[in-house]
Design a protein around this motif. Structure first.
Motif, PDB file in Angstrom:
ATOM      1  N   LEU A  29       0.911  -1.180   0.380  1.00  0.00           N
ATOM      2  CA  LEU A  29      -0.075   0.712  -0.315  1.00  0.00           C
ATOM      3  C   LEU A  29       0.700   1.221  -0.046  1.00  0.00           C
ATOM      4  N   VAL A  30       1.808   1.220   0.390  1.00  0.00           N
ATOM      5  CA  VAL A  30       2.460   2.062   1.037  1.00  0.00           C
ATOM      6  C   VAL A  30       3.350   3.148  -1.155  1.00  0.00           C
ATOM      7  N   ASP A  31       3.485   1.596  -1.288  1.00  0.00           N
ATOM      8  CA  ASP A  31       4.749   1.963  -2.462  1.00  0.00           C
ATOM      9  C   ASP A  31       3.539   2.000  -3.752  1.00  0.00           C
ATOM     10  N   GLY A  32       2.207   2.159  -3.444  1.00  0.00           N
ATOM     11  CA  GLY A  32       1.317   2.283  -3.971  1.00  0.00           C
ATOM     12  C   GLY A  32       1.560   1.268  -5.517  1.00  0.00           C
ATOM     13  N   VAL A  33       1.570  -0.148  -4.862  1.00  0.00           N
ATOM     14  CA  VAL A  33       2.240  -1.304  -6.660  1.00  0.00           C
ATOM     15  C   VAL A  33       0.526  -0.829  -6.820  1.00  0.00           C
ATOM     16  N   ALA A  34      -0.817  -1.135  -6.712  1.00  0.00           N
ATOM     17  CA  ALA A  34      -2.245  -1.588  -7.330  1.00  0.00           C
ATOM     18  C   ALA A  34      -1.791  -0.748  -8.499  1.00  0.00           C
ATOM     19  N   SER A  35      -1.441   0.551  -8.143  1.00  0.00           N
ATOM     20  CA  SER A  35      -1.910   1.782  -8.959  1.00  0.00           C
ATOM     21  C   SER A  35      -0.907   1.457 -10.196  1.00  0.00           C
ATOM     22  N   LYS A  36       0.345   1.540  -9.587  1.00  0.00           N
ATOM     23  CA  LYS A  36       1.809   1.651 -10.641  1.00  0.00           C
ATOM     24  C   LYS A  36       0.859   0.691 -11.189  1.00  0.00           C
ATOM     25  N   LEU A  37       1.195  -0.859 -11.235  1.00  0.00           N
ATOM     26  CA  LEU A  37       0.550  -1.836 -12.168  1.00  0.00           C
ATOM     27  C   LEU A  37      -0.141  -2.024 -13.074  1.00  0.00           C
ATOM     28  N   THR A  38      -1.449  -1.057 -12.003  1.00  0.00           N
ATOM     29  CA  THR A  38      -2.832  -0.484 -13.681  1.00  0.00           C
ATOM     30  C   THR A  38      -2.374   0.375 -14.268  1.00  0.00           C
ATOM     31  N   ALA A  39      -1.078   1.681 -14.155  1.00  0.00           N
ATOM     32  CA  ALA A  39      -0.599   2.287 -15.156  1.00  0.00           C
ATOM     33  C   ALA A  39       0.349   1.874 -15.854  1.00  0.00           C
ATOM     34  N   GLN A  40       0.689   0.089 -15.859  1.00  0.00           N
ATOM     35  CA  GLN A  40       1.799  -0.209 -16.539  1.00  0.00           C
ATOM     36  C   GLN A  40       3.271   0.530 -16.252  1.00  0.00           C
ATOM     37  N   ASP A 232     -11.399  -1.466 -11.479  1.00  0.00           N
ATOM     38  CA  ASP A 232     -11.182  -0.852 -11.104  1.00  0.00           C
ATOM     39  C   ASP A 232     -10.615  -0.918  -9.289  1.00  0.00           C
ATOM     40  N   VAL A 233     -11.251  -2.068  -8.408  1.00  0.00           N
ATOM     41  CA  VAL A 233     -11.085  -2.557  -7.374  1.00  0.00           C
ATOM     42  C   VAL A 233      -9.911  -3.190  -7.236  1.00  0.00           C
ATOM     43  N   LEU A 234      -9.452  -3.674  -8.287  1.00  0.00           N
ATOM     44  CA  LEU A 234      -7.954  -3.955  -7.802  1.00  0.00           C
ATOM     45  C   LEU A 234      -6.966  -3.090  -8.409  1.00  0.00           C
ATOM     46  N   ALA A 235      -7.243  -2.334  -8.928  1.00  0.00           N
ATOM     47  CA  ALA A 235      -6.580  -1.317  -9.389  1.00  0.00           C
ATOM     48  C   ALA A 235      -5.993  -0.040  -8.352  1.00  0.00           C
ATOM     49  N   ALA A 236      -6.679  -0.336  -7.098  1.00  0.00           N
ATOM     50  CA  ALA A 236      -6.866   0.921  -5.653  1.00  0.00           C
ATOM     51  C   ALA A 236      -5.906   0.125  -4.863  1.00  0.00           C
ATOM     52  N   ASP A 237      -5.364   1.342  -4.592  1.00  0.00           N
ATOM     53  CA  ASP A 237      -4.309   1.110  -3.229  1.00  0.00           C
ATOM     54  C   ASP A 237      -5.285   0.974  -2.140  1.00  0.00           C
ATOM     55  N   SER A 238      -5.781  -0.231  -1.674  1.00  0.00           N
ATOM     56  CA  SER A 238      -6.112  -0.064  -0.375  1.00  0.00           C
ATOM     57  C   SER A 238      -6.304  -1.145   0.155  1.00  0.00           C
ATOM     58  N   ALA A 239      -6.777  -1.626   0.850  1.00  0.00           N
ATOM     59  CA  ALA A 239      -6.608  -2.557   2.285  1.00  0.00           C
ATOM     60  C   ALA A 239      -7.752  -3.774   1.588  1.00  0.00           C
ATOM     61  N   ASP A 240      -8.923  -3.165   1.395  1.00  0.00           N
ATOM     62  CA  ASP A 240      -9.582  -4.002   0.599  1.00  0.00           C
ATOM     63  C   ASP A 240      -9.858  -4.542  -1.134  1.00  0.00           C
ATOM     64  N   ASN A 241      -8.499  -4.630  -1.112  1.00  0.00           N
ATOM     65  CA  ASN A 241      -7.559  -4.930  -3.121  1.00  0.00           C
ATOM     66  C   ASN A 241      -7.792  -6.196  -2.504  1.00  0.00           C
ATOM     67  N   PRO A 242      -8.661  -6.934  -2.998  1.00  0.00           N
ATOM     68  CA  PRO A 242      -8.654  -8.279  -3.234  1.00  0.00           C
ATOM     69  C   PRO A 242      -7.025  -8.890  -3.745  1.00  0.00           C
ATOM     70  N   ALA A 243      -6.659  -7.931  -4.805  1.00  0.00           N
ATOM     71  CA  ALA A 243      -5.082  -9.045  -5.058  1.00  0.00           C
ATOM     72  C   ALA A 243      -4.180  -8.264  -4.327  1.00  0.00           C
ATOM     73  N   LEU A 244      -3.991  -7.290  -3.816  1.00  0.00           N
ATOM     74  CA  LEU A 244      -3.115  -7.068  -2.771  1.00  0.00           C
ATOM     75  C   LEU A 244      -2.985  -8.585  -1.416  1.00  0.00           C
ATOM     76  N   ARG A 245      -4.412  -8.037  -0.930  1.00  0.00           N
ATOM     77  CA  ARG A 245      -4.247  -9.935  -0.040  1.00  0.00           C
ATOM     78  C   ARG A 245      -4.304 -10.739  -0.098  1.00  0.00           C
ATOM     79  N   LEU A 246      -4.457 -11.033  -1.721  1.00  0.00           N
ATOM     80  CA  LEU A 246      -4.111 -12.693  -1.891  1.00  0.00           C
ATOM     81  C   LEU A 246      -2.652 -12.373  -2.606  1.00  0.00           C
ATOM     82  N   ALA A 247      -2.125 -11.592  -2.765  1.00  0.00           N
ATOM     83  CA  ALA A 247      -0.524 -11.762  -3.046  1.00  0.00           C
ATOM     84  C   ALA A 247       0.527 -11.841  -2.136  1.00  0.00           C
ATOM     85  N   ALA A 248      -0.219 -11.043  -0.778  1.00  0.00           N
ATOM     86  CA  ALA A 248       0.725 -10.265   0.620  1.00  0.00           C
ATOM     87  C   ALA A 248       0.699 -11.897   0.734  1.00  0.00           C
TER      88      ALA A 248
END
Length: 541
Positions: A29-40, A232-248
């Motif tokens: 979340l701090v690194d903004g990984v989800a939004s950066k990934l979506t922005a390629q 949009d959910v997967l692109a969000a830098d949010s603790a509720d992002n399912p992809a971030l939770r799965l990856a972590a």
């Protein structure tokens, strides 16, 4: 704890794993990984990976960019059906075959998938009604040897049946590939050029996934809709992002020694999702001596799931089940995008490049060398022993002496602590389907995580992990005699010799890397499989 959004849910059902994943999630979340990934952003995986990542991230927007394909696919399907052509055969490997097979299986529409070099299986596909058949030749590189062989065999069959072969071949490939050039020169019916900035295992929502599935009758527009809803959910830098939770969670499990991901379906309604996820996870993460090994099991009651040791994390697709530490739920299009995001992000956590496959080419080169030297296809030596219909070829560390049960026992004893056993069947996955029963039996017998793959299909999937991932696997190869071989037109080999060369080539590379390999050649497939099952049962008694 669960992360849910737009119809897709990831639940971490183990409190200890959830706690271990929390700091990784916070860092993402701090690194903004989800939004950066979506922005390629290609810098997410480090400087060494940046050149490859820069041309491999267009999959994050496919739910939008693939929309124009829908009308083109529907128009071609209507055109074909107006001519009485309603049987679709797909010639493709890995990313070119796994997603269409899952899509059509889930939709309940017929698609004949050729991702094999077994002459019997190819002959069965040829025996279908050619008058009603269109062949989709699908290859990103345009030079896949299996797919090129299928194209040649079918083109000859069409011609011999008095059918204009060019009118029955549809191509899916990258712009400028050798296959694209050939299709233009031969005047093939239609060429779909896929987005070159998407890697094969991330291509489910490109032309590679959509064209064969759509021509077979699947509702691929709905698939894109499902992905769009969750994007949009997967692109969000949010603790509720399912992809971030799965990856972590996957990253935390790996850090704790659980480098294997055991996948079971619990009634998701998706047919064969584990086979697709297997390639995505194994080929993306299995390199530089690390990675996540997917182990696809028959269900939550299968050996290796609820009784998984500390080296594995059990994951279900569908509602949670006893023993599961993770579960993911959602429709197919959403699950495709969820797992692609999570796998790419897990690559960052493992400090690897999730978009290359540095060890895949080694087995291909070894197979080509054997085809150039037919004498090598004899295995390079006489079998160590012959037990009925089974010829035994053992690598260093296994003597190959005694009865079949004794040989298996000695071989299985070479599995290291927290290692794994890989069963590799270079056979007909339809007629020799009973070989798959060996996976749960051997898993139950050995107590170690056990995978099963049809060759050469798995070479485009877990083959990367076998050679580039954690080096604690042992490999049981099954090859078989060929009753009726098929020539590959204008090539100096048959399908049978190609299949054997692929097995021997992969075995050679594994052996060179110090991994134990036991090859059992079934001179009579049915009799040999029966003897092998009896030997396993003898060990279990």
């Amino acid at each position: 704890m669960a992360a849910e959004g737009a119809g897709v849910t990831v639940s971490v059902d183990d409190s200890a794993l959830d706690a271990a994943a929390a700091p990784l999630l916070d860092k993402l979340l701090v690194d903004g990984v989800a939004s950066k990934l979506t922005a390629q952003d290609p810098t997410l995986w480090g400087a060494d990976a940046e050149p490859e990542a820069a041309i491999r991230l267009a999959w994050t927007t496919l739910h939008k960019t693939s929309r124009p394909l829908i009308g083109e696919i529907e128009a071609l399907r209507a055109e074909l059906r107006s001519e009485g052509i309603d049987r679709v055969v797909l010639a493709g490997m890995g990313g070119s075959s796994l997603a269409p097979e899952v899509i059509t299986g889930t939709e309940g529409v017929a698609l004949t998938v050729l991702d094999t070099t077994d002459p019997g299986q190819v002959a069965d596909a040829l025996a279908g009604d050619l008058d009603r058949t269109v062949l989709v030749v699908s290859s990103k590189s345009g030079g896949t040897v299996e797919t090129d062989s299928h194209r040649r065999v079918f083109a000859r069959a069409f011609t011999e049946a008095g059918i204009d072969a060019a009118r029955r071949i549809v191509v899916v490939t990258d712009p400028g590939s050798p296959l694209a050039e050939l299709a233009e020169a031969e005047g093939y019916r239609r060429v779909f050029l896929a987005d070159p900035n998407v890697g094969g295992r991330y291509s489910a929502l490109t032309a590679f996934g959509l064209v064969p599935a759509g021509l077979a009758g699947a509702d691929v527009a709905r698939l894109l809709d499902q992905a769009a809803v969750v994007a949009d959910v997967l692109a969000a830098d949010s603790a509720d992002n399912p992809a971030l939770r799965l990856a972590a969670a996957l990253g935390a499990a790996h850090d704790a020694g659980a480098e294997k991901v055991v996948l079971a379906d619990t009634g998701s309604g998706i047919a064969g999702f584990g086979d697709w996820a297997e390639q995505l996870i194994a080929e993306s993460t299995g390199k530089q001596g690390t990675g996540l090994l997917p182990v696809v099991v028959e269900g939550p009651d299968a050996p290796g799931f609820a009784d998984a040791g500390t080296d594995a994390v059990p994951v279900v697709i569908g509602p949670s089940a006893p023993g599961a530490k993770l579960s993911t739920r959602g429709p197919l299009g959403a699950q495709f995008l969820l797992w692609e995001y999570a796998t790419a992000i897990a690559g960052r956590l493992l400090a690897i490049n999730p978009f290359d496959q540095p060890d895949v080419e080694a087995a291909k080169q070894a197979a080509r060398s054997l085809l150039d030297d037919p004498a090598g296809l004899g295995g390079g030596a006489e079998p160590a022993t012959v037990v009925g219909a089974v010829q035994v070829y053992a690598s260093a560390g296994t003597s190959g002496n005694g009865g079949l049960a004794d040989i298996l026992r000695e071989f299985l004893d070479t599995v290291p602590a927290d290692g794994y056993l890989a069963v590799q069947a270079y056979l007909d996955r339809l007629d020799d389907a009973s070989a798959a029963l060996l996976r749960p039996e051997l898993a139950k017998l050995t107590g170690v995580q056990t995978t099963f793959g049809w060759g050469p299909r798995f070479l485009h999937s877990t083959g990367q992990y076998h050679k580039g991932g954690h080096q604690n696997g042992v490999f049981l190869q099954l090859t078989g005699g060929v009753e009726e071989d098929l020539d590959v037109p204008d090539r100096p080999y048959t399908l049978g010799s190609l299949q054997l060369a692929q097995a021997l080539g992969d075995g050679q590379v594994l052996t060179d890397r110090g991994r134990p390999v036991l090859r059992l050649h079934l001179t009579d497939r049915a009799a040999g499989l029966a003897e092998l099952v009896r030997a396993v049962q003898e060990l279990a008694s």
